[in-house]
Design a protein around this motif. Structure first.
Motif, PDB file in Angstrom:
ATOM      1  N   TRP A   1       0.832  -1.199   0.000  1.00 41.32           N
ATOM      2  CA  TRP A   1       0.000   0.000   0.000  1.00 41.32           C
ATOM      3  C   TRP A   1       0.868   1.249   0.000  1.00 41.32           C
ATOM      4  N   GLU A   2       1.901   1.231   0.875  1.00 42.92           N
ATOM      5  CA  GLU A   2       2.739   2.428   0.957  1.00 42.92           C
ATOM      6  C   GLU A   2       3.528   2.660  -0.321  1.00 42.92           C
ATOM      7  N   LYS A   3       4.027   1.589  -0.893  1.00 44.78           N
ATOM      8  CA  LYS A   3       4.890   1.755  -2.071  1.00 44.78           C
ATOM      9  C   LYS A   3       4.087   1.914  -3.361  1.00 44.78           C
ATOM     10  N   TYR A   4       3.040   1.132  -3.536  1.00 43.59           N
ATOM     11  CA  TYR A   4       2.342   1.129  -4.845  1.00 43.59           C
ATOM     12  C   TYR A   4       0.885   1.533  -4.772  1.00 43.59           C
ATOM     13  N   ARG A   5       0.392   1.790  -3.575  1.00 45.70           N
ATOM     14  CA  ARG A   5      -1.036   2.108  -3.410  1.00 45.70           C
ATOM     15  C   ARG A   5      -1.926   1.027  -4.009  1.00 45.70           C
ATOM     16  N   ARG A   6      -1.520  -0.196  -3.807  1.00 45.61           N
ATOM     17  CA  ARG A   6      -2.395  -1.266  -4.282  1.00 45.61           C
ATOM     18  C   ARG A   6      -2.568  -2.332  -3.206  1.00 45.61           C
ATOM     19  N   GLY A   7      -3.663  -3.095  -3.335  1.00 48.52           N
ATOM     20  CA  GLY A   7      -3.930  -4.172  -2.390  1.00 48.52           C
ATOM     21  C   GLY A   7      -3.371  -5.471  -2.934  1.00 48.52           C
ATOM     22  N   PRO A   8      -3.594  -6.560  -2.209  1.00 51.52           N
ATOM     23  CA  PRO A   8      -3.105  -7.849  -2.680  1.00 51.52           C
ATOM     24  C   PRO A   8      -4.013  -8.416  -3.767  1.00 51.52           C
ATOM     25  N   ALA A   9      -3.518  -9.420  -4.478  1.00 56.60           N
ATOM     26  CA  ALA A   9      -4.393 -10.244  -5.326  1.00 56.60           C
ATOM     27  C   ALA A   9      -4.899 -11.378  -4.433  1.00 56.60           C
TER      28      ALA A   9
END
Ligand code: GLU
Length: 300
Positions: free
Chosen positions: A137-145
Motif C-alpha cells: 500500500w505504501e509503495k504502490y497504493r495497491r492491495g493484494p491479489a
C-alpha cells in the motif's frame, strides 16, 4: 436441454477466428436442439461498450441467432462477489503480494508447467501478511491479489474434439490486485448461471479448463462438456489478430467480398464444402468430420 454459448471479449470487431468459433458453437447447440446464449466478457480494460452491439451485428449478419438477452459481465459483479465470498468462507482464498516481476522470476511449483504459481504466499504468517500488505500500500497504493488454495496438481477432462486432456491446477488468481475478478472465476460463475452445458471455444483455452472444472466442483455447479476448436492462424503461424489485415466482416465487405463467400471460406476451413449460408452450415456440420488442424489464413 442443452445450452451452448459464445463468450467474446468486446475488444474489437469479431475477426475470422472469432466468427469461426461462434459458428461452430452455434451449430453444436442448434443441432442438439438446444439453446444458444451470448455473454460479453467485458471486465478487461480493453473492452469498449460500442463493440457489444457491433459484435452482435457481426453474428447476426452471418446468420447466427441466440436466445434471450446477452449477459454483460460488468452488470453481474455482485454474483462474482458472492462466489468469491463463498470460497473465502470455505477457507479457500489467500492473499498474494507477489509483483508481476517476482512472478516471472519465481520457479514454478514442482509437477507444474512453467508459469504455474509456486504457492509462495500461501504459507505466510499473519504478521508477515500485515507487513507485506502495508508495504504494497505504501509503495504502490495497491492491495493484494487473491488466489485459490487448491489441493490437486492437475486433473483430466474429456474434450469432445481433442479427446482426453490433462491440465495443471495451480493456486490461480480469483481476484486481481485492482479488484477485478479473474477470467477463470467469472467464466465458471457465468457458465453455471446461464445453465451452459456445452462450452465451445478456441483450443488456446484448453489449459484453463482443469482449473475451471475444479472451481465448478468447489462452487457446487455442474461441469459442462467441452468442445475446444482449432484456431485460425496468420501467415506467421500465430493466432489471428486484428492487426493481420482484412479479417473482420466490415473490412472484408469493403474489399467486395460477399457474406456468402466468407461463410464458404470458414466452412471449407473446417472441412465442409459448398456451404454459403448459416443454415447450410447447420445442415453440413458434423463434429466427427470437423478438421482438428489449425487453419492458416493467408488473406483474400
Ligand atoms: N472471452 C474469451 C475470448 O474471447 C473466451 C472465453 C471462453 O469462451 O471461455 O477468447
Amino acid at each position: 436441454m442443452q445450452t451452448g454459448r459464445y463468450a467474446p471479449s468486446p475488444t474489437g470487431r469479431l475477426h475470422l477466428g472469432n466468427l469461426r468459433t461462434a459458428l461452430v458453437a452455434w451449430a453444436i447447440a442448434r443441432q442438439a436442439g438446444g439453446r444458444f446464449v451470448m455473454r460479453f466478457e467485458n471486465l478487461d480494460d480493453r473492452s469498449r461498450s460500442h463493440f457489444l452491439s457491433e459484435q452482435l451485428s457481426d453474428l447476426q449478419e452471418l446468420g447466427i441467432d441466440w436466445d434471450g438477452e446477452p449477459l454483460v459481465q460488468s452488470d453481474c459483479l455482485s454474483r462474482y462477489e458472492d462466489a468469491f465470498e463463498q470460497l473465502k468462507a470455505a477457507g479457500r482464498v489467500y492473499e498474494c503480494y507477489c509483483s508481476r516481476r517476482e512472478l516471472s522470476q519465481l520457479a514454478s511449483a514442482p509437477h507444474h508447467p512453467p508459469g504455474a504459481y509456486s504457492g509462495r504466499c500461501r504459507l505466510l504468517s499473519e504478521p508477515e501478511r500485515e507487513q507485506k500488505r502495508n508495504y504494497l500500500w505504501e509503495k504502490y497504493r495497491r492491495g493484494p491479489a487473491y488466489r485459490l488454495k487448491t489441493n490437486l496438481d492437475n486433473a483430466s477432462f474429456p474434450d469432445k474434439v481433442y479427446g482426453l486432456q490433462n491440465g495443471s491446477i495451480d493456486d490461480f488468481v480469483l481476484r486481481r490486485s485492482d479488484g477485478v475478478f479473474s477470467y477463470n472465476l467469472v467464466c465458471v460463475v457465468d457458465d453455471a448461471y446461464q445453465g451452459v452445458t456445452q462450452v465451445c471455444r478456441g483450443r488456446d483455452l484448453i489449459p484453463s479448463t482443469a482449473r475451471q472444472n475444479y472451481l465448478h466442483q468447489l462452487l457446487g455447479s455442474t461441469i459442462p462438456q467441452y468442445y475446444h476448436v482449432p484456431l485460425v492462424l496468420n501467415r506467421e503461424g500465430q493466432r489471428l489478430a486484428k492487426r493481420d489485415g482484412a479479417v473482420t466482416l466490415p473490412q472484408l465487405k469493403a474489399k467486395g467480398i460477399e457474406k456468402a463467400d466468407i461463410l464458404e471460406l470458414l466452412a471449407s476451413s473446417l472441412g465442409f464444402f459448398r456451404v454459403r449460408s448459416a443454415s447450410e452450415f447447420l445442415q453440413a456440420f458434423d463434429l466427427e468430420k470437423m478438421s482438428r488442424e489449425d487453419w492458416r489464413y493467408l488473406g483474400l
